[in-house]
Design a protein around this motif. Structure first.
Motif, PDB file in Angstrom:
ATOM      1  N   UNK A 188       3.693   4.528  -5.948  1.00  0.00           N
ATOM      2  CA  UNK A 188       4.437   5.082  -4.816  1.00  0.00           C
ATOM      3  C   UNK A 188       4.586   4.089  -3.677  1.00  0.00           C
ATOM      4  N   UNK A 189       5.471   4.422  -2.724  1.00  0.00           N
ATOM      5  CA  UNK A 189       5.530   3.685  -1.474  1.00  0.00           C
ATOM      6  C   UNK A 189       4.415   4.201  -0.568  1.00  0.00           C
ATOM      7  N   UNK A 190       4.312   3.601   0.597  1.00  0.00           N
ATOM      8  CA  UNK A 190       3.124   3.827   1.407  1.00  0.00           C
ATOM      9  C   UNK A 190       3.490   3.995   2.885  1.00  0.00           C
ATOM     10  N   UNK A 191       2.873   4.972   3.584  1.00  0.00           N
ATOM     11  CA  UNK A 191       3.224   5.200   4.990  1.00  0.00           C
ATOM     12  C   UNK A 191       2.844   4.050   5.903  1.00  0.00           C
ATOM     13  N   UNK A 192       3.629   3.879   6.976  1.00  0.00           N
ATOM     14  CA  UNK A 192       3.343   2.861   7.985  1.00  0.00           C
ATOM     15  C   UNK A 192       1.963   3.022   8.597  1.00  0.00           C
ATOM     16  N   UNK A 193       1.539   4.286   8.748  1.00  0.00           N
ATOM     17  CA  UNK A 193       0.309   4.552   9.481  1.00  0.00           C
ATOM     18  C   UNK A 193      -0.943   4.064   8.753  1.00  0.00           C
ATOM     19  N   UNK A 194      -0.831   3.728   7.455  1.00  0.00           N
ATOM     20  CA  UNK A 194      -1.986   3.203   6.731  1.00  0.00           C
ATOM     21  C   UNK A 194      -2.196   1.737   7.084  1.00  0.00           C
ATOM     22  N   UNK A 195      -3.353   1.429   7.619  1.00  0.00           N
ATOM     23  CA  UNK A 195      -3.627   0.062   8.073  1.00  0.00           C
ATOM     24  C   UNK A 195      -3.783  -0.888   6.895  1.00  0.00           C
ATOM     25  N   UNK A 375     -13.390   5.145  -5.871  1.00  0.00           N
ATOM     26  CA  UNK A 375     -12.077   4.512  -5.871  1.00  0.00           C
ATOM     27  C   UNK A 375     -11.022   5.602  -5.718  1.00  0.00           C
ATOM     28  N   UNK A 376      -9.940   5.276  -5.028  1.00  0.00           N
ATOM     29  CA  UNK A 376      -8.886   6.249  -4.732  1.00  0.00           C
ATOM     30  C   UNK A 376      -7.510   5.670  -4.975  1.00  0.00           C
ATOM     31  N   UNK A 377      -6.697   6.392  -5.777  1.00  0.00           N
ATOM     32  CA  UNK A 377      -5.244   6.193  -5.821  1.00  0.00           C
ATOM     33  C   UNK A 377      -4.658   7.348  -4.994  1.00  0.00           C
ATOM     34  N   UNK A 378      -4.323   7.121  -3.746  1.00  0.00           N
ATOM     35  CA  UNK A 378      -3.803   8.170  -2.888  1.00  0.00           C
ATOM     36  C   UNK A 378      -2.378   8.558  -3.228  1.00  0.00           C
ATOM     37  N   UNK A 379      -2.011   9.789  -2.936  1.00  0.00           N
ATOM     38  CA  UNK A 379      -0.664  10.285  -3.255  1.00  0.00           C
ATOM     39  C   UNK A 379       0.409   9.422  -2.628  1.00  0.00           C
ATOM     40  N   UNK A 380       0.173   8.925  -1.412  1.00  0.00           N
ATOM     41  CA  UNK A 380       1.205   8.173  -0.702  1.00  0.00           C
ATOM     42  C   UNK A 380       0.793   6.733  -0.443  1.00  0.00           C
ATOM     43  N   UNK A 468     -10.561   9.210  -7.793  1.00  0.00           N
ATOM     44  CA  UNK A 468      -9.566  10.233  -7.456  1.00  0.00           C
ATOM     45  C   UNK A 468      -8.179   9.608  -7.566  1.00  0.00           C
ATOM     46  N   UNK A 469      -7.364  10.156  -8.445  1.00  0.00           N
ATOM     47  CA  UNK A 469      -5.997   9.670  -8.677  1.00  0.00           C
ATOM     48  C   UNK A 469      -5.054  10.830  -8.404  1.00  0.00           C
ATOM     49  N   UNK A 470      -4.209  10.678  -7.393  1.00  0.00           N
ATOM     50  CA  UNK A 470      -3.245  11.720  -7.026  1.00  0.00           C
ATOM     51  C   UNK A 470      -1.857  11.107  -7.014  1.00  0.00           C
ATOM     52  N   UNK A 471      -0.908  11.739  -7.693  1.00  0.00           N
ATOM     53  CA  UNK A 471       0.433  11.162  -7.810  1.00  0.00           C
ATOM     54  C   UNK A 471       1.487  12.256  -7.730  1.00  0.00           C
ATOM     55  N   UNK A 472       2.659  11.902  -7.178  1.00  0.00           N
ATOM     56  CA  UNK A 472       3.760  12.848  -7.117  1.00  0.00           C
ATOM     57  C   UNK A 472       4.177  13.238  -8.530  1.00  0.00           C
ATOM     58  N   UNK A 473       4.553  14.499  -8.725  1.00  0.00           N
ATOM     59  CA  UNK A 473       4.938  15.005 -10.044  1.00  0.00           C
ATOM     60  C   UNK A 473       6.272  14.391 -10.471  1.00  0.00           C
ATOM     61  N   UNK A 474       6.337  13.713 -11.644  1.00  0.00           N
ATOM     62  CA  UNK A 474       7.572  13.059 -12.061  1.00  0.00           C
ATOM     63  C   UNK A 474       8.516  14.028 -12.766  1.00  0.00           C
ATOM     64  N   UNK A 475       9.785  13.641 -12.831  1.00  0.00           N
ATOM     65  CA  UNK A 475      10.717  14.339 -13.715  1.00  0.00           C
ATOM     66  C   UNK A 475      10.394  13.953 -15.157  1.00  0.00           C
TER      67      UNK A 475
END
Length: 541
Positions: A188-195, A375-380, A468-475
């Motif tokens: 995924x892409x990543x929010x600006x607010x993440x340092x 370890x974390x794969x964050x949703x965003x 923890x691995x969280x990902x947007x639901x794909x088509x």
């Protein structure tokens, strides 16, 4: 509606950046992490890994590489060869499937995916980070699939993975581990607010070079040359010579003065390594050069910048270039029976309640649910995060005002593993206020890997999150059959015993709650959007 979505599935699974050369994913940290030390105080440095642990990690990585080589082998019985790598009770979140799959549904997935003609893994795209816990192990990392298209082009699908393994009683074809849970998702892409992490200053130096070389200033060549050390050497993108001193100046008197030279938006990707007062940044960028006929010529290239720390910053840039190699990107060849364990599910539900609680110190309360080596794969987030990087993620995500979980969207499926380990896979849909009004819905799928605590928390939680691995639901491609649980639901599912959520009861509800294609985060695409003001982050080096 479903017919329209599935028709777009193979396009939707690949983010926009997949259609330009994608950077080789950064190398991931392999040392133990100390998350809580960063939150609550210092701790003694971790002990060096033993030779036996290193050997075990290598055997886990070998199992993952074997999966990669098997799934892309093109054998006539390839789906069967891949399926043999999974345990009988294995669960799968496939890269291009919206469903949690096991047993026959897992087989059906690989009858599609492992049989794609010409399927391959992009050379150099595989990067991994292994955690070993007795007879259980986790491998997290990146790989990029390449899929031939009908028009002869190659579609790149960069993805991140989490394999959870259980040790076999006897090795199979030299592989000591069987897959019990596999979560693969588009990056995924990543929010600006993440340092960004500590490598930010190096990445900033490279971005400054990109902005300078394309600025179009009258003295642009001199401004670019000022970024290089006196003893710098250059392999220019369009020069056959190794250049230094006046030859380097002459190169930029040509290249940096090309009228309207620009960098293709979104093409810059980087991977930073810092070694004291030296640093390396490797990655991709695509130059766009106007032609005499009015067209734009795209020149995709890959780069290596080698930096030396300046004694004093120049225009805020702390690094000078001592070696720069830029080259055109070469062409690529064509060529489960579910069981719901209440204590594990309670830990996940507690995480959901905590992350959406809105407390003043919410980020710290969420971080306390993770093990020190988590370890974390964050949703965003496109980054594999641990220690301070994990904390930074929740300083953003857990502090989103009025973050909420959609009622009825949480569904889970728990697996118990040896050595007091457990996995919980499922769905949840986040809801957050939209700046323009209304509520933005973000349907996602998750995999939590837990390790049992020595003592429960004050809230009665018995499990630490270690991965923890969280990902947007794909088509999902139309070639993938609906999973069996959906078919059972169509004719009436059998009731489950109290406290147990059977697949036939669990999965049909998922389709309703996931809202595939309705999210403002890219519609049917698995990528979260730039509406959160995404900015690139230099990843774990």
């Amino acid at each position: 509606m479903r017919a329209v979505l599935v028709a777009l599935a193979l396009v939707a699974i690949a983010p926009a950046s997949a259609f330009v050369p994608h950077r080789a994913p950064r190398a991931l940290k392999a040392q133990p992490l100390n998350l809580l030390a960063n939150i609550f105080g210092s701790k003694a440095p971790p002990a060096e890994p033993t030779a036996d642990l290193i050997t075990q990690k290598e055997s886990v990585d070998t199992a993952t590489r074997h999966w990669c080589s098997t799934v892309t082998s093109g054998a006539e019985d390839n789906w069967q060869r891949v399926v043999n790598l999974y345990a009988k009770d294995a669960k799968l979140w496939g890269t291009v499937s919206e469903d949690l799959r096991g047993e026959q549904d897992l087989i059906d997935y690989f009858k599609f995916f492992a049989m794609i003609p010409g399927l391959s893994l992009k050379p150099g795209s595989y990067k991994s980070d292994v955690q070993v816990m007795g007879d259980s192990a986790i491998n997290s990392g990146y790989y990029t699939f390449e899929i031939p298209q009908k028009d002869g082009s190659i579609k790149a699908v960069p993805a991140r993975f989490t394999f959870v393994y259980r040790k076999r009683e006897e090795a199979l074809d030299g592989i000591e581990w069987e897959i019990v849970n596999h979560h693969s998702s588009a990056v995924p892409e990543q929010p600006d607010a993440l340092s960004p992490v500590l490598e930010q200053t190096v990445d900033a130096a490279t971005r400054h070079w990109c902005e300078t070389v394309t600025s179009g200033a009258d003295n642009n060549w001199a401004r670019v040359c000022a970024l290089y050390a006196e003893d710098a050497k250059l392999w220019g993108t369009v020069s056959e010579d190794l250049r230094g001193e006046q030859d380097l100046v002459d190169y930029f008197k040509f290249f940096a003065m090309i009228p309207k030279l620009s960098l293709k938006p979104g093409s810059y990707k980087s991977d930073v390594q810092v070694m004291g007062d030296s640093a390396i940044n490797s990655g991709y960028y695509t130059f766009e050069i106007p032609q005499k006929d009015g067209s734009i010529k795209a020149v995709p290239a890959r780069f290596t910048f080698v930096y030396r720390k300046r004694e004093e910053a120049l225009d805020g840039i702390e690094w000078e270039i001592v070696n720069h190699h830029s080259s055109a990107v070469p062409e690529q060849p064509d060529a489960l029976s579910p069981v719901l364990e209440q204590t594990v599910d309670a830990a996940t539900r507690h995480w959901c309640e905590t992350v959406t609680s809105g407390a003043d110190n919410n980020w710290a309360r969420v971080c306390a649910l993770y093990a020190e080596d988590a370890k974390l794969w964050g949703t965003v987030s496109e980054d594999l995060r641990g220690e301070q990087d994990l904390v930074d993620y929740f300083k953003f995500f857990a502090m989103i005002p009025n973050l909420n979980l959609k009622d009825g969207s949480y569904k889970s499926d728990v697996q118990m593993l040896p050595n007091d380990m457990a996995v919980n896979s499922g769905y949840y849909t986040f809801e957050m206020p939209n700046p323009e009004g209304g509520v933005k819905s973000v349907p996602a799928r998750f995999t939590f890997v837990y390790r049992k605590r020595e003592e429960p928390t004050p809230e009665g939680i018995m499990w630490d999150i270690v991965n923890h691995h969280s990902s947007a639901t794909p088509a999902q491609p139309e070639e993938l059959k609906p999973i069996l649980a959906k078919a059972k639901h169509a004719v009436g599912a059998r009731a489950s015993p109290p406290g147990v959520r059977a697949a036939s009861a669990f999965l049909p509800e998922v389709l309703i709650c996931s809202g595939r294609g309705s999210s403002d985060f890219g519609g049917s695409s698995p990528r979260p959007v730039a509406a959160l003001h995404l900015k690139p982050k230099v990843l774990l080096a």
